[in-house]
Design a protein around this motif. Structure first.
Motif, PDB file in Angstrom:
ATOM      1  N   ASP A  74       0.804  -1.222   0.000  1.00 14.63           N
ATOM      2  CA  ASP A  74       0.000   0.000   0.000  1.00 14.63           C
ATOM      3  C   ASP A  74       0.838   1.274   0.000  1.00 14.63           C
ATOM      4  O   ASP A  74       0.306   2.369  -0.114  1.00 14.63           O
ATOM      5  CB  ASP A  74      -0.962  -0.006   1.199  1.00 14.63           C
ATOM      6  CG  ASP A  74      -2.088  -1.015   0.991  1.00 14.63           C
ATOM      7  OD1 ASP A  74      -2.487  -1.207  -0.175  1.00 14.63           O
ATOM      8  OD2 ASP A  74      -2.541  -1.619   1.990  1.00 14.63           O
ATOM      9  N   GLU A  75       2.143   1.119   0.136  1.00 16.90           N
ATOM     10  CA  GLU A  75       2.999   2.316   0.144  1.00 16.90           C
ATOM     11  C   GLU A  75       3.156   2.916  -1.247  1.00 16.90           C
ATOM     12  O   GLU A  75       3.616   4.047  -1.391  1.00 16.90           O
ATOM     13  CB  GLU A  75       4.390   1.952   0.678  1.00 16.90           C
ATOM     14  CG  GLU A  75       4.421   1.886   2.185  1.00 16.90           C
ATOM     15  CD  GLU A  75       5.788   1.456   2.681  1.00 16.90           C
ATOM     16  OE1 GLU A  75       6.802   1.845   2.055  1.00 16.90           O
ATOM     17  OE2 GLU A  75       5.822   0.724   3.671  1.00 16.90           O
ATOM     18  N   VAL A  76       2.834   2.132  -2.263  1.00 13.81           N
ATOM     19  CA  VAL A  76       2.948   2.645  -3.632  1.00 13.81           C
ATOM     20  C   VAL A  76       1.610   2.454  -4.350  1.00 13.81           C
ATOM     21  O   VAL A  76       0.812   1.607  -3.955  1.00 13.81           O
ATOM     22  CB  VAL A  76       4.063   1.915  -4.434  1.00 13.81           C
ATOM     23  CG1 VAL A  76       5.395   2.006  -3.741  1.00 13.81           C
ATOM     24  CG2 VAL A  76       3.703   0.461  -4.687  1.00 13.81           C
ATOM     25  N   ASP A  77       1.372   3.259  -5.373  1.00 12.28           N
ATOM     26  CA  ASP A  77       0.203   3.039  -6.225  1.00 12.28           C
ATOM     27  C   ASP A  77       0.589   1.989  -7.258  1.00 12.28           C
ATOM     28  O   ASP A  77       1.592   2.136  -7.966  1.00 12.28           O
ATOM     29  CB  ASP A  77      -0.206   4.341  -6.923  1.00 12.28           C
ATOM     30  CG  ASP A  77      -0.892   5.312  -5.980  1.00 12.28           C
ATOM     31  OD1 ASP A  77      -1.548   4.843  -5.025  1.00 12.28           O
ATOM     32  OD2 ASP A  77      -0.769   6.531  -6.180  1.00 12.28           O
ATOM     33  N   VAL A  78      -0.202   0.947  -7.341  1.00 13.14           N
ATOM     34  CA  VAL A  78       0.077  -0.141  -8.281  1.00 13.14           C
ATOM     35  C   VAL A  78      -0.987  -0.126  -9.379  1.00 13.14           C
ATOM     36  O   VAL A  78      -2.186  -0.132  -9.090  1.00 13.14           O
ATOM     37  CB  VAL A  78       0.063  -1.510  -7.555  1.00 13.14           C
ATOM     38  CG1 VAL A  78       0.265  -2.643  -8.550  1.00 13.14           C
ATOM     39  CG2 VAL A  78       1.118  -1.551  -6.464  1.00 13.14           C
ATOM     40  N   VAL A  79      -0.537  -0.067 -10.606  1.00 13.29           N
ATOM     41  CA  VAL A  79      -1.465  -0.004 -11.746  1.00 13.29           C
ATOM     42  C   VAL A  79      -1.068  -1.057 -12.784  1.00 13.29           C
ATOM     43  O   VAL A  79       0.112  -1.200 -13.103  1.00 13.29           O
ATOM     44  CB  VAL A  79      -1.423   1.392 -12.424  1.00 13.29           C
ATOM     45  CG1 VAL A  79      -2.522   1.512 -13.466  1.00 13.29           C
ATOM     46  CG2 VAL A  79      -1.533   2.519 -11.401  1.00 13.29           C
ATOM     47  N   PHE A  80      -2.060  -1.780 -13.285  1.00  8.42           N
ATOM     48  CA  PHE A  80      -1.835  -2.696 -14.408  1.00  8.42           C
ATOM     49  C   PHE A  80      -2.547  -2.089 -15.615  1.00  8.42           C
ATOM     50  O   PHE A  80      -3.784  -2.056 -15.658  1.00  8.42           O
ATOM     51  CB  PHE A  80      -2.461  -4.072 -14.149  1.00  8.42           C
ATOM     52  CG  PHE A  80      -1.806  -4.924 -13.098  1.00  8.42           C
ATOM     53  CD1 PHE A  80      -0.829  -4.426 -12.235  1.00  8.42           C
ATOM     54  CD2 PHE A  80      -2.173  -6.267 -12.961  1.00  8.42           C
ATOM     55  CE1 PHE A  80      -0.242  -5.237 -11.270  1.00  8.42           C
ATOM     56  CE2 PHE A  80      -1.592  -7.091 -11.998  1.00  8.42           C
ATOM     57  CZ  PHE A  80      -0.623  -6.563 -11.142  1.00  8.42           C
TER      58      PHE A  80
END
Ligand code: PGA
Length: 248
Positions: free
Chosen positions: A33-39
């Protein structure tokens, strides 16, 4: 502090069935959750991938979008189609779209404006060719791409945009730019944003590096002052992507 954003760009890979399997495989590996993860996935994979990603930290994004609302544009996908499917990010102006599909800075600008209008965060790509790097015009070229791409975008809107710096010679070639090269251009892009807008906008905007990012190169790249994450092609289709997202 800018939150890192690490996005996968699947390009023209994975059928809907394969997309679901990949999301399920990566889901536990990218739980950070510390980073925004996008696929960012092919249009036909958006809905099944969205369904598979439910309840996880994965955001599903698109790889392209058209700049008109609707109508006689056979084969295109509209911003409303994306938002209705829950899409919050869209890659705009990837070098492959510029090279194979004739996308110009002006088209990129229209798409960026339209995405913003619909509340979709554009991941606006820029990057020089090897020839341009050797000619010493990298910074001039990138500045032009960024400035034209952001025409008519207000400071407030620009602060929410993501810029992906992807040197064309490093895409899919296994040749990552050195950490210094990547940082140098990302810093220049931030400087350009400060000139066009102001320091606050420059401090807020997120700038990714892309081009052969892998689990080995990610930690150093993402530790640079002006690199706020990555746009990852090949390695986003593998377990490696979990390591990239958990680069620390
Ligand atoms: P690559 O692609 O990581 O396979 O080099 C990056 C991109 O084109 O976004």
């Amino acid at each position: 502090m800018r939150k890192k954003i690490i996005a996968g760009n699947w390009k023209m890979n994975k059928t809907p069935t394969e997309a679901v399997a990949l999301v399920n495989m990566l889901k536990p590996l990218v739980a950070n959750d510390e980073v925004d993860v996008v696929f960012c996935v092919p249009a036909i994979d958006i809905i099944p991938a969205m369904e598979a990603a439910k309840g996880s930290n994965i955001n599903i994004g698109a790889e392209n979008m058209y700049y008109e609302e609707s109508g006689a544009y056979t084969g295109e996908i509209s911003p409303a189609m994306l938002t209705d499917a829950g899409v919050k990010y869209v890659v705009i102006g990837h070098s492959e779209r510029r090279e194979y599909f004739g996308e110009t800075d002006t088209i990129v600008n229209k798409k960026v404006l339209k995405a913003i209008e619909h509340g979709i965060t554009p991941i606006m790509c820029c990057g020089e060719s090897l020839e341009q790097r050797e000619q010493g015009v990298t910074m001039d070229f990138i500045r032009q791409q960024v400035k034209i791409g952001l025409q008519g975008v207000t400071a407030e809107q620009a602060a929410g945009v993501v810029i992906a710096y992807e040197p064309i010679w490093a895409i899919g070639t296994g040749k990552t730019a050195t950490t210094e090269q990547a940082q140098e251009v990302c810093a220049e892009i931030r400087k350009c944003i400060a000139e066009v807008y102001d320091d606050a906008t420059a401090a807020a905007i997120r700038i990714q590096y892309g081009g052969s990012v892998n689990a080995k190169t990610a930690p150093d790249l993402f530790a640079q002052a002006d690199i706020d994450g990555g746009l990852v092609g090949g390695a986003s289709l593998k377990e490696d992507f979990g390591k990239i997202v958990n680069y620390k």
